[in-house]
Design a protein around this motif. Structure first.
Motif, PDB file in Angstrom:
ATOM      1  N   TYR A  60      -4.730  -0.152   4.269  1.00  0.00           N
ATOM      2  CA  TYR A  60      -5.529   0.241   3.057  1.00  0.00           C
ATOM      3  C   TYR A  60      -5.461  -0.724   1.990  1.00  0.00           C
ATOM      4  O   TYR A  60      -4.557  -1.138   1.566  1.00  0.00           O
ATOM      5  CB  TYR A  60      -5.010   1.791   2.830  1.00  0.00           C
ATOM      6  N   THR A  61      -6.838  -1.238   1.620  1.00  0.00           N
ATOM      7  CA  THR A  61      -7.113  -2.208   0.771  1.00  0.00           C
ATOM      8  C   THR A  61      -7.883  -1.671  -0.540  1.00  0.00           C
ATOM      9  O   THR A  61      -8.498  -0.921  -0.244  1.00  0.00           O
ATOM     10  CB  THR A  61      -7.611  -3.496   1.367  1.00  0.00           C
ATOM     11  N   CYS A  62      -7.926  -2.068  -1.753  1.00  0.00           N
ATOM     12  CA  CYS A  62      -8.394  -1.702  -2.695  1.00  0.00           C
ATOM     13  C   CYS A  62     -10.053  -2.435  -2.567  1.00  0.00           C
ATOM     14  O   CYS A  62     -10.045  -3.547  -2.350  1.00  0.00           O
ATOM     15  CB  CYS A  62      -7.764  -2.438  -4.186  1.00  0.00           C
ATOM     16  N   THR A  68      -2.913   8.251  -5.715  1.00  0.00           N
ATOM     17  CA  THR A  68      -2.801   7.304  -6.274  1.00  0.00           C
ATOM     18  C   THR A  68      -1.831   6.139  -5.546  1.00  0.00           C
ATOM     19  O   THR A  68      -0.684   6.464  -5.363  1.00  0.00           O
ATOM     20  CB  THR A  68      -2.485   7.115  -7.941  1.00  0.00           C
ATOM     21  N   VAL A  69      -2.251   5.180  -5.100  1.00  0.00           N
ATOM     22  CA  VAL A  69      -1.301   4.280  -4.443  1.00  0.00           C
ATOM     23  C   VAL A  69      -1.072   3.078  -5.266  1.00  0.00           C
ATOM     24  O   VAL A  69      -1.866   2.199  -5.884  1.00  0.00           O
ATOM     25  CB  VAL A  69      -2.004   3.639  -3.206  1.00  0.00           C
ATOM     26  N   THR A  70       0.418   2.684  -5.634  1.00  0.00           N
ATOM     27  CA  THR A  70       0.647   1.510  -6.444  1.00  0.00           C
ATOM     28  C   THR A  70       1.819   0.719  -5.706  1.00  0.00           C
ATOM     29  O   THR A  70       2.886   1.377  -5.541  1.00  0.00           O
ATOM     30  CB  THR A  70       1.002   2.274  -7.831  1.00  0.00           C
ATOM     31  N   GLY A  73      -4.094  -7.308  -4.907  1.00  0.00           N
ATOM     32  CA  GLY A  73      -5.138  -7.557  -3.377  1.00  0.00           C
ATOM     33  C   GLY A  73      -4.074  -7.344  -2.264  1.00  0.00           C
ATOM     34  O   GLY A  73      -4.506  -7.608  -1.249  1.00  0.00           O
ATOM     35  N   LYS A  74      -2.946  -6.709  -2.523  1.00  0.00           N
ATOM     36  CA  LYS A  74      -1.961  -6.237  -1.479  1.00  0.00           C
ATOM     37  C   LYS A  74      -2.502  -5.154  -0.557  1.00  0.00           C
ATOM     38  O   LYS A  74      -3.188  -4.368  -1.338  1.00  0.00           O
ATOM     39  CB  LYS A  74      -0.480  -5.879  -2.089  1.00  0.00           C
ATOM     40  N   GLY A  75      -2.307  -5.326   0.757  1.00  0.00           N
ATOM     41  CA  GLY A  75      -2.741  -4.160   1.487  1.00  0.00           C
ATOM     42  C   GLY A  75      -1.529  -3.306   1.799  1.00  0.00           C
ATOM     43  O   GLY A  75      -0.449  -3.589   2.455  1.00  0.00           O
ATOM     44  N   LEU A  76      -1.902  -1.888   2.220  1.00  0.00           N
ATOM     45  CA  LEU A  76      -0.731  -1.006   2.422  1.00  0.00           C
ATOM     46  C   LEU A  76      -1.034  -0.605   4.093  1.00  0.00           C
ATOM     47  O   LEU A  76      -2.024  -0.290   4.450  1.00  0.00           O
ATOM     48  CB  LEU A  76      -0.783   0.341   1.667  1.00  0.00           C
ATOM     49  N   ARG A  77      -0.010  -0.806   4.732  1.00  0.00           N
ATOM     50  CA  ARG A  77      -0.131  -0.592   6.446  1.00  0.00           C
ATOM     51  C   ARG A  77      -0.435   0.768   6.626  1.00  0.00           C
ATOM     52  O   ARG A  77       0.081   1.802   6.190  1.00  0.00           O
ATOM     53  CB  ARG A  77       1.325  -0.876   6.881  1.00  0.00           C
ATOM     54  N   VAL A  78      -1.565   0.856   7.491  1.00  0.00           N
ATOM     55  CA  VAL A  78      -1.920   2.123   7.791  1.00  0.00           C
ATOM     56  C   VAL A  78      -0.904   3.079   8.291  1.00  0.00           C
ATOM     57  O   VAL A  78      -0.804   4.096   8.117  1.00  0.00           O
ATOM     58  CB  VAL A  78      -3.174   2.043   8.633  1.00  0.00           C
ATOM     59  N   GLU A  79      -0.319   2.524   9.348  1.00  0.00           N
ATOM     60  CA  GLU A  79       0.794   3.361   9.956  1.00  0.00           C
ATOM     61  C   GLU A  79       1.935   3.749   8.898  1.00  0.00           C
ATOM     62  O   GLU A  79       2.315   4.895   9.389  1.00  0.00           O
ATOM     63  CB  GLU A  79       1.539   2.385  11.164  1.00  0.00           C
ATOM     64  N   TRP A  80       2.293   3.097   8.232  1.00  0.00           N
ATOM     65  CA  TRP A  80       3.332   3.540   7.120  1.00  0.00           C
ATOM     66  C   TRP A  80       2.683   4.657   6.451  1.00  0.00           C
ATOM     67  O   TRP A  80       3.517   5.575   6.134  1.00  0.00           O
ATOM     68  CB  TRP A  80       3.871   2.335   6.365  1.00  0.00           C
ATOM     69  N   ALA A  81       1.510   4.317   5.607  1.00  0.00           N
ATOM     70  CA  ALA A  81       0.895   5.413   5.009  1.00  0.00           C
ATOM     71  C   ALA A  81       0.785   6.723   5.507  1.00  0.00           C
ATOM     72  O   ALA A  81       1.050   7.656   5.038  1.00  0.00           O
ATOM     73  CB  ALA A  81      -0.152   5.059   4.275  1.00  0.00           C
ATOM     74  N   ASP A  82       0.200   6.560   6.705  1.00  0.00           N
ATOM     75  CA  ASP A  82       0.012   8.071   7.576  1.00  0.00           C
ATOM     76  C   ASP A  82       1.227   8.619   7.699  1.00  0.00           C
ATOM     77  O   ASP A  82       1.237   9.771   7.584  1.00  0.00           O
ATOM     78  CB  ASP A  82      -0.776   7.544   8.928  1.00  0.00           C
ATOM     79  N   TRP A  96       6.005   1.017  -2.100  1.00  0.00           N
ATOM     80  CA  TRP A  96       4.758   1.465  -2.390  1.00  0.00           C
ATOM     81  C   TRP A  96       5.078   3.089  -2.995  1.00  0.00           C
ATOM     82  O   TRP A  96       6.096   3.511  -2.525  1.00  0.00           O
ATOM     83  CB  TRP A  96       3.692   1.875  -1.293  1.00  0.00           C
ATOM     84  N   SER A  97       4.213   3.321  -4.091  1.00  0.00           N
ATOM     85  CA  SER A  97       4.507   4.504  -4.651  1.00  0.00           C
ATOM     86  C   SER A  97       3.038   5.223  -4.505  1.00  0.00           C
ATOM     87  O   SER A  97       2.089   4.804  -4.775  1.00  0.00           O
ATOM     88  CB  SER A  97       4.752   4.672  -6.161  1.00  0.00           C
ATOM     89  N   ILE A  98       3.259   6.427  -3.735  1.00  0.00           N
ATOM     90  CA  ILE A  98       1.765   7.363  -3.691  1.00  0.00           C
ATOM     91  C   ILE A  98       2.241   8.734  -4.328  1.00  0.00           C
ATOM     92  O   ILE A  98       3.190   9.314  -4.011  1.00  0.00           O
ATOM     93  CB  ILE A  98       1.788   7.441  -2.115  1.00  0.00           C
ATOM     94  N   GLU A  99       1.304   9.001  -5.371  1.00  0.00           N
ATOM     95  CA  GLU A  99       1.513  10.086  -6.121  1.00  0.00           C
ATOM     96  C   GLU A  99       0.087  10.797  -6.096  1.00  0.00           C
ATOM     97  O   GLU A  99      -1.067  10.195  -5.935  1.00  0.00           O
ATOM     98  CB  GLU A  99       1.975   9.833  -7.456  1.00  0.00           C
ATOM     99  N   GLY A 100       0.253  12.070  -6.372  1.00  0.00           N
ATOM    100  CA  GLY A 100      -0.934  12.861  -6.439  1.00  0.00           C
ATOM    101  C   GLY A 100      -0.828  14.413  -6.477  1.00  0.00           C
ATOM    102  O   GLY A 100       0.482  14.892  -6.685  1.00  0.00           O
ATOM    103  N   GLU A 101      -1.650  15.298  -6.718  1.00  0.00           N
ATOM    104  CA  GLU A 101      -1.600  16.504  -6.741  1.00  0.00           C
ATOM    105  C   GLU A 101      -1.906  17.180  -5.394  1.00  0.00           C
ATOM    106  O   GLU A 101      -2.979  16.907  -4.657  1.00  0.00           O
ATOM    107  CB  GLU A 101      -2.495  17.115  -7.859  1.00  0.00           C
TER     108      GLU A 101
END
Length: 399
Positions: A192-194, A347-349, A208-217, A356-361
């Motif tokens: 997942y890329t910006c 929000t992915v940071t 420009g860093k990408g978050l691995r799809v498997e990790w995020a899912d 990685w930090s993933i935050e949201g409502e």
């Protein structure tokens, strides 16, 4: 009369004749081909077997100015009805559904015990192979949809093969994040890329860093599955009820005021014969309005105090189990669940430690509505302690 009609239709089905009126594709009830309509039926099956969507097929038929089966245009339901009809492959099916009345409403429900199937080769318009291919496409799409225990459609499957497509935003620039594949062979990775960085480079977004799809899912599914267990939903509901009870008005003064107003109304009625009628009528109306408000408040207090959270929890848990089941089913249905729970993009940071930090409502109001939250909210609203808009907006948490 209805029973006689049912018996006649049943006998026709058993004898290999199709009950009911004329079907699209035939000139007569008994299967004489309608040349133009039969070609349209064959075309629908061919395109569906080739993988075309129902919407695409319907729009192509309209583009070619082909008159629809009914109405002014081709509906997706009409196309699907043709594809699902076994008559077109020479097999008559009758009794698959029946009409019933439930709570005054006319409904159709499945009745597999009443199904009658008989060969009807003269009705055939497509081969068994084409019919099977077309229906295999519809079966696969139906398996990806989300339906409730009563069979009603709750969500259609999305087109993306990525779980979080459209649900992530870059914490650095606020833009969206899109899934992409990088590398070749064994080194292929999905990220997942910006989007802004991809289009405009570092000037648009330095991240420009990408978050691995498997990790995020995996992280998101685990977080939301835990949330759906119920401690978030039930915990917030219990807090709302506890807060309401703490702020509840003492009923004793209200009862005393109601008794006083009733006595005043009685005295005013007695003095109607000697006083100014218009003034007395106004005074009576004002006191009756206040008395009605007090009695409504007292009723609301009694209902709120008698609310049984444990019984409500028993109703909530099966619904939550249904949501969890679809969350774990496959990517398509999991995405449907997440879209109902996540009101805004997550929000992915990237963190300083390399993670990685993933935050949201999150918004669990859709679940609570299925469980009867509206009834609970109505109780709280009746005494003006919790506004309905806030309760329906859902509970917020950081996954």
């Amino acid at each position: 009369a209805g029973q006689r009609t049912h018996v006649v239709a049943q006998r026709l089905a058993q004898s290999g004749r199709r009950p009911g009126g004329r079907l699209y594709g035939y000139s007569t009830v008994q299967g004489e081909r309608h040349p133009e309509q039969a070609q349209v039926v064959e075309r629908i099956f061919r395109e569906r077997a080739a993988g075309k969507g129902l919407y695409v097929i319907a729009r192509r038929l309209e583009r070619d100015t082909i008159p629809p089966a009914r109405g002014k245009g081709w509906y997706v339901s009409q196309v699907q009805s043709i594809i699902r009809n076994t008559t077109y492959k020479g097999l008559l099916t009758w009794g698959a559904t029946r009409r019933v009345k439930r709570k005054g409403k006319l409904l159709f429900e499945a009745s597999p015990e009443n199904v009658i199937t008989t060969p009807g080769e003269r009705y055939r318009l497509v081969s068994d192979a084409v019919w099977a291919q077309a229906n295999a496409i519809s079966d696969a799409n139906a398996a990806k949809t989300w339906r409730g225990p009563d069979g009603r459609l709750k969500s259609r499957a999305g087109q993306s093969e990525f779980l979080l497509s459209g649900l992530l935003s870059c914490g650095t620039c606020g833009g969206t994040m899109y899934p992409k594949q990088s590398g070749k062979g064994d080194r292929t990775r999905r990220l997942y890329t910006c989007t802004t960085h991809h289009l405009r480079g570092s000037k648009g977004c330095p991240q420009g860093k990408g978050l691995r799809v498997e990790w995020a899912d995996k992280a998101i599914l685990k977080s939301f599955e835990e949330g759906l267990v119920g401690h978030v939903v039930l915990g917030q509901l219990e807090q709302a009820l506890d807060a309401q009870k703490r702020l509840a008005i003492d009923p004793a003064p209200l009862k005393a005021e109601a008794a006083k107003i009733k006595a005043e109304i009685g005295r005013l009625v007695e003095s109607l014969a000697s006083g100014d009628l218009s003034d007395i009528h106004d005074a009576v109306r004002a006191r009756k309005a206040r008395l009605e408000h007090l009695e409504g408040t007292l009723t609301g207090l009694g209902v709120a105090e008698s609310f049984d959270l444990s019984k409500f929890a028993e109703k909530v848990l099966p619904v939550i189990a249904d949501w969890r089941e679809h969350l774990k089913k496959n990517t398509s249905t999991a995405a449907q669940v997440l879209r109902k729970i996540i009101p805004h993009r997550l929000t992915v940071t990237p963190t300083a430690a390399g993670g990685w930090s993933i935050e949201g409502e999150t918004n669990y109001s859709a679940i609570l509505k299925e469980c009867g939250l509206d009834a609970v909210t109505a109780v709280l609203e009746s005494i003006a302690k919790v506004k309905g808009s806030g309760a329906r907006r859902g509970w917020r948490t950081a996954p």
